[in-house]
Enzyme design. Sequence first.
Site, PDB file in Angstrom:
ATOM      1  N   ASP A 496       0.863  -1.185   0.000  1.00 30.37           N
ATOM      2  CA  ASP A 496       0.000   0.000   0.000  1.00 30.37           C
ATOM      3  C   ASP A 496       0.897   1.232   0.000  1.00 30.37           C
ATOM      4  O   ASP A 496       1.863   1.319   0.776  1.00 30.37           O
ATOM      5  CB  ASP A 496      -0.908  -0.005   1.234  1.00 30.37           C
ATOM      6  N   LEU A 497       0.572   2.180  -0.901  1.00 34.86           N
ATOM      7  CA  LEU A 497       1.399   3.381  -1.016  1.00 34.86           C
ATOM      8  C   LEU A 497       1.106   4.343   0.128  1.00 34.86           C
ATOM      9  O   LEU A 497      -0.056   4.568   0.494  1.00 34.86           O
ATOM     10  CB  LEU A 497       1.134   4.069  -2.357  1.00 34.86           C
ATOM     11  N   ASP A 539      -4.442   2.393  -4.612  1.00 34.79           N
ATOM     12  CA  ASP A 539      -2.981   2.333  -4.468  1.00 34.79           C
ATOM     13  C   ASP A 539      -2.549   1.044  -3.799  1.00 34.79           C
ATOM     14  O   ASP A 539      -1.509   0.995  -3.139  1.00 34.79           O
ATOM     15  CB  ASP A 539      -2.476   3.545  -3.673  1.00 34.79           C
TER      16      ASP A 539
END
Length: 764
Positions: A496-497, A539
Amino acid sequence: MILSLINNIAFLVALVAAGQIVISRFHQNTLNRQLLLGVLFGGVVLLVMANPVIFLPGVIFDGRSIVLSVAGVVGGGVPAAIAASMAAIYRYQLGGAGALVGIIVVLVSALLGVLARKWWLRRASPPQPAQYLALGVLVQLVQLTAFTQVPNRAGYAFIEQAWWVLLLFYPLATMLLCLFFRNHEQQLIDQQALSSAREAATAAETASMERFHAYFDHSIVGLAITSAEKGWIEVNDALCATLGYTREELTRMTWTELTYPEDVATDLAQFNRMLAGEINSYTLEKRFVHKDGHLVDTRLAVSLVRKPDFSIDYVVAMVDDITDRKRDNESLQQAASVFGHTREGIFITDANGSIVNINDAFTRITGYSREDVIGQNPRILSSGRQDAEFYRVMWTTMSEQGHWSGEIWNRRKDGEIYAELLTISAIRDGLGTTRQYVALFSDITAIKTHQSQLEHIAHFDALTNLPNRVLLADRLHQTMAQAQRRQQQLAVVYLDLDGFKAINDHHGHDAGDQMLITLSKRMKEALREGDTLARLGGDEFVAVLTDLEDKRASMPMLERLLAAAELPISVGSLSLQVSASLGVTFFPQEQDIEADQLLRQADQAMYQAKVAGKNRYCVFDSAHDSSIRDHHESLERIRLALERCEFALHYQPKVNMRSGQVKGAEALIRWHHPEKGLLNPAAFLPLIEDHPLAVDVGEWVIDTALHQIEVWREAGLDLPVSVNIGARQLQQGDFVERLQAILTRHPKLHPGCIELEVLETILR
């Protein structure tokens, strides 16, 4: 003599007429045709033998040799044998010095006709008139030679007077009879070829519905996409025009509602067979009810489309309005029209595979003109994509079933490779010999291309072109099975960004999309060729790392993923930067685990990385997770035990040792576990010591003890009871109020009848 000649000519004419009737009537039934021809030829032989031609006094002859040789040529061995047997028996009964010679002439004439037929069939080309004439001459030469063996030189007398008749007129009669029969049989073969071409064209109309993706909205044929529940998902204008409804109206209906009631059962039976996996498609004729009430005759072609996991995706239906077509009579002229104007390419070959005819669609699809292909083998279209085994199976099917249908890749004249749906039918004569092949094909390249595009859309993320959730699940299942076979590890990484939402909020979704595209390429390059990187959405990404010797082998790739994620990215004039939080879990584990559980584990570990400060990775602790899960399951089981009244109080008396008098009782809780039996408090109370369940169990103990005191008093026993109070229950802010509420439910009892004993754990 003239009367005898007229009789013999009449017999031969009758033979031709009757023979043609037999061949036409029993063209498809070989055995019956051969038996009837044998009896027919035999009967004519008997008639001509019974009415001989008297050439000169003492010089007579008949046309048996003509009829028997023609029987062998036209009918083959069985008719010739039947006719020869009838003639030989009749000649034997007549007797005389020339009986043996007459029988020999009968047998040899029939045999020569059969041998000539086999010779011409082996050459696979029809004999010419001169060859029939040569056969007649040969038969008559044999007959003249046989007459030399008649005793008393009677045969020589016959030869001297009649040789020119036998060698001039009899061969001519043999040729004419053979030509009459051959021309009639060729007409039957041509009619069968045209009939097969018409049937092949009809089959191609059904097959062409598979091209619906290429011309769905503009097709002149009604097309629909339906669900397994029989509802119309999408329809085209042609179908709306056929049924009289708008698209909006049709998509709110099911096809069973508009089907004529008498046709519903037949359609449903085929539809359910298709859903059950017994067939992949079906065609039938059925009637729909038009919006204005009249019936519409249609030809329906239905095909099932499945997802990669073979579950049902949707159903494609082609609805062709054949109301007007059913009113028209089929004819050979219509078949020829179909051949010339159908959208499907058609070519006809001879038995050796040489192309003898094509239609205009053949040229339009392949680029080859008639001059290019006539006399050529269809191998000129070969693309080389099919191996020898493919063609072996094709021709085996052709040999066994008489037809073959399937998809094949061929090459146009300009070298372009295209896909076609091909149907080949063998055209056979009455003897079962293949005379021609009719091939009908349609260009399905657009369908194949569109199917490939749809499959790509179904399995890949539209923005990053990475595998999506569907393809990820399939690959994860495959790699899990592979890891177990190879006894290796695989890692599932949930990524996950960090900070991506802020970029979307401040710089817009276009900038965010460009950033996701660039990051996807970088992270994919950070992995090995055999690894998988998928985008779940937003994301969030998942990487599957395969062929790991141990868990440590994944660490360099995890570091590369983190490094790739935090590199700055230029979007226009902006320089944007994020980081990534990674959660990692491994497979196999001590316990059996499914793919979706691996994803959840990696997701949990990712959140741990977020909490720990982001821009890092955390490995899922399966042992700790199992312990927590077991604890939760135990708490849930105790809660159910309380709801199901599985707990009980046992009462231990308190005795004055000096007087022996019972002064009271202590309530001790026990659990009547349905599987484990009677459990002591130590088996379950420690699990709820710091849980709200401890309060519920404690209050249940007090309430149950008070109820027992009431029962004892009604029986004449006044005995106080003491109960244990745990730390969690005693430390409740409203402990006193809750205790008073319990006592209120027992108004007949004095509060002093219950004693509360504080557990030692509270004091530690």
